[in-house]
Design a protein around this motif. Structure first.
Motif, short mmCIF file in Angstrom:
data_model
loop_
_atom_site.label_atom_id
_atom_site.label_comp_id
_atom_site.label_asym_id
_atom_site.label_seq_id
_atom_site.Cartn_x
_atom_site.Cartn_y
_atom_site.Cartn_z
N GLU A 283 30.47 -16.56 -3.27
CA GLU A 283 30.21 -17.56 -2.24
C GLU A 283 31.26 -18.68 -2.25
O GLU A 283 31.72 -19.12 -1.19
CB GLU A 283 28.81 -18.15 -2.43
CG GLU A 283 28.40 -19.15 -1.36
CD GLU A 283 28.37 -18.54 0.03
OE1 GLU A 283 28.70 -19.26 0.99
OE2 GLU A 283 28.03 -17.35 0.15
N THR A 386 16.52 -14.43 3.97
CA THR A 386 17.58 -15.44 3.98
C THR A 386 18.15 -15.61 2.57
O THR A 386 17.56 -15.16 1.58
CB THR A 386 17.04 -16.79 4.47
OG1 THR A 386 15.96 -17.21 3.63
CG2 THR A 386 16.55 -16.69 5.91
N ASP A 387 19.31 -16.27 2.52
CA ASP A 387 19.92 -16.54 1.23
C ASP A 387 19.45 -17.90 0.72
O ASP A 387 18.56 -18.52 1.31
CB ASP A 387 21.44 -16.46 1.32
CG ASP A 387 22.03 -17.50 2.29
OD1 ASP A 387 21.31 -18.45 2.68
OD2 ASP A 387 23.22 -17.37 2.65
N GLY A 388 20.05 -18.38 -0.35
CA GLY A 388 19.64 -19.64 -0.94
C GLY A 388 19.89 -20.85 -0.08
O GLY A 388 19.37 -21.94 -0.35
N GLN A 389 20.70 -20.69 0.98
CA GLN A 389 20.99 -21.79 1.88
C GLN A 389 20.27 -21.66 3.22
O GLN A 389 20.59 -22.36 4.17
CB GLN A 389 22.49 -21.89 2.12
CG GLN A 389 23.30 -22.10 0.84
CD GLN A 389 24.79 -22.21 1.12
OE1 GLN A 389 25.21 -22.98 1.97
NE2 GLN A 389 25.59 -21.43 0.40
N ARG A 391 20.35 -19.20 5.27
CA ARG A 391 21.08 -18.40 6.24
C ARG A 391 20.59 -16.96 6.20
O ARG A 391 20.16 -16.47 5.16
CB ARG A 391 22.58 -18.45 5.96
CG ARG A 391 23.16 -19.86 5.94
CD ARG A 391 24.59 -19.88 5.44
NE ARG A 391 24.74 -19.25 4.12
CZ ARG A 391 25.86 -19.29 3.40
NH1 ARG A 391 26.92 -19.93 3.88
NH2 ARG A 391 25.92 -18.71 2.21
N ARG A 393 20.40 -13.14 5.74
CA ARG A 393 21.10 -12.14 4.94
C ARG A 393 21.49 -10.99 5.85
O ARG A 393 20.63 -10.35 6.45
CB ARG A 393 20.21 -11.67 3.79
CG ARG A 393 20.12 -12.68 2.65
CD ARG A 393 19.11 -12.24 1.60
NE ARG A 393 19.28 -10.84 1.20
CZ ARG A 393 18.40 -10.17 0.46
NH1 ARG A 393 17.29 -10.79 0.04
NH2 ARG A 393 18.62 -8.91 0.12
N THR A 417 27.51 -14.67 12.00
CA THR A 417 27.86 -13.88 10.83
C THR A 417 29.10 -14.42 10.11
O THR A 417 29.59 -13.77 9.19
CB THR A 417 28.11 -12.41 11.22
OG1 THR A 417 29.31 -12.32 11.99
CG2 THR A 417 26.96 -11.85 12.02
N HIS A 419 29.48 -16.76 7.98
CA HIS A 419 29.27 -17.02 6.55
C HIS A 419 29.30 -15.75 5.72
O HIS A 419 29.59 -15.78 4.52
CB HIS A 419 27.94 -17.74 6.33
CG HIS A 419 26.73 -16.89 6.60
ND1 HIS A 419 26.25 -16.66 7.87
CD2 HIS A 419 25.91 -16.20 5.77
CE1 HIS A 419 25.19 -15.89 7.82
NE2 HIS A 419 24.95 -15.59 6.55
N SER A 420 29.04 -14.61 6.35
CA SER A 420 28.98 -13.34 5.60
C SER A 420 30.20 -12.45 5.86
O SER A 420 30.62 -11.71 4.96
CB SER A 420 27.71 -12.57 5.97
OG SER A 420 27.62 -12.36 7.38
#
Length: 474
Positions: A283, A386-389, A391, A393, A417, A419-420
């Motif tokens: 990340e 979602t992820d830890g923020q 957002r 997945r 997308t 961020h990924s």
């Protein structure tokens, strides 16, 4: 020559459960439609994917308000909808040129960068083949699960509710049922907080429509353009040429326009292989890459345009007619729309001094924001992981990770997308390859669904897989 286009009006998708409903029909979903059509053309009838697309606009159009005369693309024509995936595709930009009798003429220009007007025409030429699959003038109002059994059973099918985009009194359209949805709704114009669009205050996405509506002499003979990116510079240049009797004030907080980094090594961030590298990176590395290479795309301007604007400013100093003013290191602190224009106030960040500007219009070239895919999903949004923020997945194949209950596919393309998948998410650069990856994912999950159906002891008989008309070029 290619076979005739399919001109069948806005189309009416076949009844039954579709394999894919694409929401939005811009370049991303158009590239996907082509990838699906090419698979269908090469497959047996029962192996085809049945798809439909829903688009708010009344016809295919791509940033129509910024189709400025002479403005060129910032990406090579080889990054069209198909070439990097299938160079022999009849949907390539080169095939488009041949069909229009301009291939030799284009080659003689010795450029990789067509005008934006021409590339828009290429996209529209491709879209014409999918008219029978596309429902125009319609917007999606929601997506809901259709459980296989009452209650909280597994969800293999989704229902897409639709309504007229511009006719509130019209009845809602028949909902579509599908095993997969692709959310490709694009970007939304962004204005600074507290600023509201009006007859004399526009986002640059409306530029050509708004300026064409300006009739008669200008009262104040002045425009203000807010922003320091490519669109802002293009708007300033366009207004300066289109209204020779008016002053154009370019207002931005930077000291000067910053050039885009289009050097060969930096441009590798737009390669399809770079998506793989970015997706698998930690990340903190992803955040660093987005920061390092933001100047390949965000708030930067083509170097030739910067030089052209500078020459204009200098020559006007020589002649004593300052029509293009660069109000750098400044901000617009207030805009008040009036019947005949806009009263704006500019403040220098260096000195704090303010200057009133009476303008015929203020144009904000302040970018776009990504729509949250969950806005359409309703209760389905709670099934998305979602992820830890917070957002979404999103898998490498652009499929949103969901709870095990949802077996239908929810895919997403575009800025949501970034961020990924990296900086190319909202750009044209990887559309050709990405569309093939998503198509292959649809086929893979379809095969897995068929295996589950074969193993079900009392499962329903399989539905016929008739293929919707899709692509008629050869």
């Amino acid at each position: 020559m290619s076979a005739p286009h399919a001109h069948a009006g806005s189309g009416e998708p076949s009844p039954g459960v579709l394999d894919l409903v694409g929401i939005g029909f811009g370049p991303a979903n158009l590239a996907l439609a082509i990838a699906v059509a090419e698979h269908n053309a090469a497959s047996a009838a029962h192996d085809g994917l049945r798809s439909a697309f829903i688009e708010r606009q009344d016809r295919f159009s791509w940033h129509p308000g910024m189709l400025l005369e002479g403005a060129t693309m910032q990406v090579s024509f080889l990054k069209d909808l198909v070439t990097q995936r299938n160079p022999s595709s009849p949907y390539s930009f080169l095939h488009y040129l041949r069909e229009h009798g301009r291939l030799a003429d284009f080659i003689n220009q010795k450029t990789f960068f067509p005008t934006r007007v021409e590339f828009h025409d290429y996209l529209r030429w491709c879209a014409e083949d999918f008219t029978a699959q596309t429902v125009y003038g319609t917007e999606v109002t929601g997506i809901r699960p259709v459980p296989d059994t009452p209650g909280d059973g597994p969800v293999d099918v989704l229902e897409v509710a639709c309504g007229p985009a511009r006719e509130p009194g019209r009845d809602r359209d028949r909902p579509l049922r599908t095993r997969n949805v692709m959310l490709g709704t694009g970007l939304r114009p962004r204005l600074p907080e507290g600023v509201r669009a009006g007859p004399r205050i526009w986002h640059n996405s409306e530029l050509l429509h708004r300026t064409r509506a300006l009739t008669g002499p200008l009262r104040h003979r002045r425009f203000a353009v807010v922003g320091a990116g490519q669109s802002a510079a293009e708007v300033a240049d366009h207004l300066h040429r289109a209204f020779p009797g008016a002053q154009v004030c370019a207002v931005f907080t930077r000291y000067g326009y910053s050039p885009a980094d289009d050097s060969p090594f930096a441009n590798r961030i737009f390669d399809p292989e770079a998506v793989d590298a970015f997706f698998g990176a930690p990340e903190e590395v992803k955040r660093g890459l987005l920061d390092y290479h933001g100047n390949t795309n965000y708030s930067v301007v083509d170097g030739e345009l910067i030089e052209q604007l500078y020459r204009t400013v200098y020559q006007e100093k020589v002649t004593g007619t300052e029509r293009l003013r660069i109000l750098n290191a400044s901000e617009l602190t207030g805009v008040a729309e009036q019947p005949d224009g806009v009263r704006a106030t500019v403040r220098s960040l260096l000195t704090g001094a303010t200057e009133p500007l009476l303008c015929d219009a203020v144009v904000y070239a302040t970018g776009y924001r990504a729509a949250d895919p969950r806005e359409l999903l309703g209760a389905l949004g709670d099934e998305c992981l979602t992820d830890g923020q917070g957002r979404l997945r999103i898998g490498r194949d652009h499929r949103i990770a969901t709870t095990s209950r949802v077996r239908a596919g929810i895919y997403v393309q575009g800025a949501a997308t970034e961020h990924s998948h990296g900086i190319t998410s909202s750009l044209l650069s990887t559309l050709a390859v990405r569309s093939g990856e998503i198509r292959d994912s649809l086929l893979l999950h379809g095969a897995e669904r068929a295996v589950r159906a074969d193993r079900a002891p009392d499962g329903p008989p399989p539905e016929p897989a008739a293929v919707l008309p899709a692509g008629h070029r050869s």
